[in-house]
Structure formats: structure tokens, C-alpha cells
Design an enzyme around this catalytic site. Structure first.
Site, PDB file in Angstrom:
ATOM      1  N   ALA A 280      -7.826   3.492   8.831  1.00 42.89           N
ATOM      2  CA  ALA A 280      -7.375   2.496   9.798  1.00 42.89           C
ATOM      3  C   ALA A 280      -5.863   2.344   9.867  1.00 42.89           C
ATOM      4  CB  ALA A 280      -8.009   1.135   9.482  1.00 42.89           C
TER       5      ALA A 280
ATOM      6  N   GLU B 157       0.826  -1.206   0.000  1.00 47.23           N
ATOM      7  CA  GLU B 157       0.000   0.000   0.000  1.00 47.23           C
ATOM      8  C   GLU B 157       0.857   1.252   0.000  1.00 47.23           C
ATOM      9  OE1 GLU B 157      -3.785   1.745   2.609  1.00 47.23           O
ATOM     10  OE2 GLU B 157      -2.997  -0.258   3.002  1.00 47.23           O
TER      11      GLU B 157
END
Length: 553
Positions: free
Chosen positions: A277, A247
């Protein structure tokens, strides 16, 4: 002179946070914070956000392999078509930068025939970002005028809530993506749909789901894609939870690719992404930095672009996204209040929270080992940047054990920014932009709206200080901007958000107050984030289905 937080002696929670007035007339016990500090540190350690870490500091590199390939590093396709020489000298039309400006989405002005016979002239790829707060589709168009696909434009759409909100309804989660795939049907020409691959990559939201819930959702999504839609699944694990390191690295690729840093070879951007998150950091130590700053292991990531090799530091902090930070702060503040004061029924009264702006309140849900409950948090007279920052000192867990030094926060290894990246460009994405941009002066009309905004870390602190001070301070600074006043009044946690942003940069990553950073959401119409980087990897390694060429008009 700026003092590195790593070596500073922090002022702990020793009063100074002001009184709290609530309906029961109770004062929030801020002067007792010092007594609870040891308890709080233990509490943060056991119930705070923790990401399992495995430090394998051997000689093996952190390698990335495409499905069906043997490459050791991450190859990328060429730069966007706007900078690539056109193979057909008779084609002079400018490359469209959006679906709306493209006269024929099944063709490209870059050339009239593909570089490789049998390949389609243009191809599309679909990437669905299944985040913690919502799902977003990115529809990318590429042309095959050169040896590797060249990017042209993107169509973006989103829906809420995220897949993790359907924890007990996997089929509902799968159906929630229909609106996004319908957008892909609208954009992708009919004869290209059967060779337009789709991938669904879930991020930190699904990582938190217990048991088989995440797996059940992913299976339902994959089944629906196979049976209800004509887009083939991308190679490899097309529907999966994305690894946190990917990511961050893919966000780094996207930003540096679109900003031209990879082509110009003038030094790359450090990229910091903040989701709901989790949060990620990825940077390439500057050429002036000493060799060997990044130890071998999970934090080291190698990739190639053309003939250039890039060695990155990366890490994804699970539990340190903005929504998780909110939950953690509320939980921490309520825990302190619960230690010292209860009403006659044994339930806590409204809880004074220094991370809510003065004069604001918010009903929040607390979930911990003591059960689920709803608590009213109030900023009243105690809300302030300084007081909230003391809470953030505990949240950042700077005192966590550092197994491999040096560390940033939460016991995570990171080369010192002052040594490894002292002067390079820093780009902040996602919630960094969403929370800061509305409060900064607008760009002049002569400047492209997607131009990154530049500010210093100290500007974030001063902005947070004003927001936390309450309505009178808002009126003085933003009274002439009603939309800003409305936003601030409707979001009591804006004080918390900005203070967390500053703590993450200053206390966590240890940027100096004077360090300038850039915030951005798009580059020339293309969304920043990990999706384009991940799609470039798929497109670069994917074999083109010849059925596309057979269906070309």
C-alpha cells in the site's frame, strides 16, 4: 547522455498503443487518449493516491523520542555479535547465525556473564509487521555481553491475509496472529518469555480503513495479547499504526546495520522499500554533496550511531505501494474506456489494458465513486512496456504542484538524487526483490544466496519490455526455466508491476538509466525491512526486567 525526467518534455498519451480485439469486436480507443488527457489528469488528482502533507519548514528538527527518555536523536545498540570483541577471552565458539544452529538458545557463545549485573545473558524481542497483504513475526535474539545488546539471529514466520482484511471482524483479526505467537513460544526459552516484549506495528493497510475500523482491530489485538499470551507488551504504543516516516527510516537502519555500513563508515546505502500500500525512500546525502541539501521539516530525520550523527532524507508515499498501483492503473484504464464506449446494456465490454502482457487477461475489481464492479482486463495485442509506461506517467503525477522545490513526484519535496546521492549504493527491498529476482540469472553456487543482486535501472526496463511482449518473448528468454514461465503465465499483472517499478525509480525518483542498484531480501539469514531497525530502537531503550535474570538456570 541521460536526460533528467524533471526537465524532459514527456510524450503524452497520443496513440501508438495498438488495436484491441475483444469478443465484441470493439477497438480500444487509444488514438483518443490525447483528448482524454486533460480529463485524466484531473481524475488522477482527485481520486488518485494522495498523502496529506504538512510542510513545516521552520527551525525545529524532526526529533524522535523513546518512551521514558529525553534523547533528541535515535541511538542504536552495538553491531551484530559476529563483529563485536568477546568480553570473555576464554569463549571462542562462533556465534550461531540461526535458531537451528544454536545449541542452546538460552545462552550465547559470546560470553558467560552479562556486561551489566542483573541483566539476562540473552534476551529476545518480538516484532509483528502487520502489513497490507499479510502479517509477519520476527523473533530476534540478542546477547548482553557488552554495554548495549548485540544482535545474533532471527526466526521469521508469516500468515495471510493482513489485518485490514478483517475490517468488520476485529476479533478475527486478533486471532489471525495466534499462529505467529505460537512460533514465538516454540523459539523463546520458557524462562525468558515473561521478559520478551512484543510489539505489533501496522503499516499502510490499516491506514486506509475508514472510521473506527483500524482502532477496533488494534484494540482487539492488544486485548488478546494481554489475556492469551505470556509476552509483555513493548514500552510505549506497542500495538499501533506505524508512522510512515518511521517505516522508511527503520528499513534504512536495518539494511545499513546488517550490511556493516554504519560500522565501517564507508558511506551508507540509500534504502527504497516497496510494500503493498505504500513505498518509502530514505538516504543520507553523500559526504561530497554540498551541506544543507535537506531542508528542515518533516522529511529530515536525525539519528546517531556511536559517536556518528546521520542526517537522512525520508518520505513515505501512501497509496504508491504495488497493490495500490495496480488498482490505480486498472481504475484509470477502465475510466478511459468508459468515456468512449459502452455496449447495449450500458456496461463496458472487456477492457483493453496496455499494462497486461500480450495474450493475457485478468478479472479485476474496480471501486470508485461510480460503485463497485468486476471488469475483465485484456492485454491482447496492445500490451507493451512503452504503452504501459504512458499510463504510469499519469499515475506518477509528475505535474502535481510542487510547493517546496525540488520535487520527486506527487508534489513531494526531495533533494535531487543527482546532487545529493550521485554515486552511493542503492538497496531495493520487498516487492522490488520479489518481482525482479525470479527473472534474473541465479547466483553461482559459490556465492551466498543472501548476497544482494546488482543490476541497472535499464535492466529493469528491458526485463519489463520482454515480460509485456507476451509468451513468445518469454520462451525466447526463459524457455529453459519452466518455473519462470509458470510464474509469468499465472500473473498477467507482472508487466504492470515491472513497469511501475521502473517508473518509480526512473520517472519518480529520477535515477538515471545507467544507475546500478542492488536488490535483496535477507542478509545472512535476517529479513530486510523496517522490523529489525524498530526492534533495535526498543531494545536500546528498554529497561530489562530482572525477573529474567531470576529465572536463569
Amino acid at each position: 547522455m541521460a536526460v533528467s525526467p524533471r526537465s524532459a518534455n514527456y510524450e503524452r498519451l497520443e496513440g501508438g498503443m495498438g488495436p484491441s480485439r475483444n469478443p465484441a469486436g470493439r477497438r480500444f480507443a487509444w488514438k483518443k487518449f490525447a483528448i482524454a488527457a486533460a480529463v485524466l489528469i484531473g481524475f488522477v488528482w482527485f481520486v488518485g493516491p494522495r498523502e496529506p502533507r504538512s510542510f513545516s519548514w521552520g527551525s525545529a528538527k524532526n526529533e524522535y523520542h523513546y518512551p521514558g527518555t529525553n534523547v533528541d536523536t535515535l541511538p542504536l545498540p552495538g553491531p551484530p555479535s559476529t563483529t563485536k570483541p568477546k568480553p570473555d577471552t576464554n569463549v571462542n565458539t562462533a556465534i550461531p547465525t540461526s535458531f537451528e544452529s544454536d545449541p542452546d538458545p538460552s545462552k550465547t557463545p559470546a560470553c558467560t556473564r552479562p556486561f551489566t549485573p542483573g541483566s539476562p545473558l540473552v534476551q529476545y524481542a518480538l516484532m509483528i509487521d502487520a502489513g497490507s497483504t499479510g502479517s509477519r513475526i520476527h523473533i530476534y535474539k540478542f546477547n548482553n555481553c557488552a554495554a548495549s545488546p548485540s544482535y545474533e539471529w532471527e526466526v521469521f514466520n508469516q500468515t495471510q491475509p493482513g489485518l485490514s482484511d478483517y475490517a468488520r471482524d476485529p476479533q478475527g483479526a486478533a486471532r489471525s496472529l495466534d499462529i505467529l505467537l505460537a512460533e514465538a513460544v516454540r523459539v523463546v526459552p520458557p524462562h525468558l518469555r515473561k521478559c520478551t516484549s512484543v510489539a505489533v506495528k501496522a503499516t499502510a493497510g490499516l491506514r486506509f480503513l475508514p472510521g473506527s475500523q483500524a482502532g477496533d482491530i488494534l484494540k482487539a489485538v492488544e486485548d488478546r495479547l494481554r489475556t492469551e499470551w505470556s509476552f509483555p507488551l513493548a514500552p510505549g504504543e506497542a500495538v499501533a499504526v506505524m508512522d510512515g516516516k518511521d517505516e522508511g527510516v527503520y528499513a534504512w537502519i536495518t539494511a545499513n546495520y546488517l550490511l556493516g555500513a554504519l560500522q565501517k563508515n564507508k558511506g551508507t546505502y540509500a534504502v527504497l522499500d516497496l510494500g503493498g500500500a505504500s513505498t518509502q525512500i530514505a538516504f543520507e546525502p553523500t559526504r561530497a554533496a554540498k551541506v544543507g541539501l535537506i531542508d528542515e521539516g518533516d522529511h529530515r530525520y536525525e539519528l546517531t550511531y556511536g559517536s556518528d550523527k546521520h542526517v537522512l532524507y525520508q518520505h513515505s508515499y501512501l497509496g504508491y505501494g504495488l497493490m495500490r498501483a495496480r488498482k490505480h492503473v486498472h481504475q484509470l484504464v477502465e475510466f478511459i474506456a468508459d468515456i468512449h464506449s459502452h455496449n447495449e446494456k450500458g456496461e463496458p465490454n472487456d477492457v483493453g489494458n496496455p499494462c497486461l502482457a500480450k495474450g493475457t487477461k485478468k478479472r479485476v475489481e474496480i471501486k470508485d465513486v461510480r460503485g463497485d464492479r468486476n471488469i475483465t482486463m485484456v492485454g491482447e495485442e496492445i500490451g507493451s512496456f512503452e504503452a504501459c509506461n504512458r499510463v504510469m506517467e499519469l499515475v506518477m503525477a509528475k505535474d502535481a504542484i510542487c510547493k517546496v522545490k525540488p520535487c520527486s513526484f506527487n508534489g513531494v519535496y526531495q533533494p535531487s538524487i543527482l546532487d545529493a546521492f550521485p554515486t552511493g549504493n542503492v538497496l531495493l527491498l520487498s516487492y522490488f526483490y520479489d518481482r525482479l529476482a525470479p527473472l534474473l540469472p541465479p547466483l553461482p553456487s559459490s556465492v551466498h544466496p543472501d548476497t544482494p543482486l546488482t543490476l541497472s535501472i535499464s535492466t529493469i526496463a528491458s526485463t519489463a519490455r520482454t515480460v509485456c511482449a507476451g509468451r513468445e518473448a518469454w520462451l525466447e528468454k526463459w524457455g529453459a526455466h519452466p518455473h519462470v514461465m509458470t510464474e509469468l503465465a499465472g500473473r498477467p499483472e507482472w508487466c504492470l508491476d515491472l513497469t511501475f517499478l521502473h517508473a518509480l525509480l526512473r520517472l519518480g525518483y529520477e535515477f538515471s538509466e545507467e544507475r546500478e542498484v542492488n536488490i535483496a531480501k535477507k542478509v545472512e539469514g535476517t529479513e530486510l525491512g523496517w522490523c529489525l531497525g524498530a526492534t533495535l530502537a526498543v531494545v536500546a531503550g528498554e529497561l530489562i526486567n530482572k525477573c529474567c535474570n531470576d529465572r536463569l538456570p
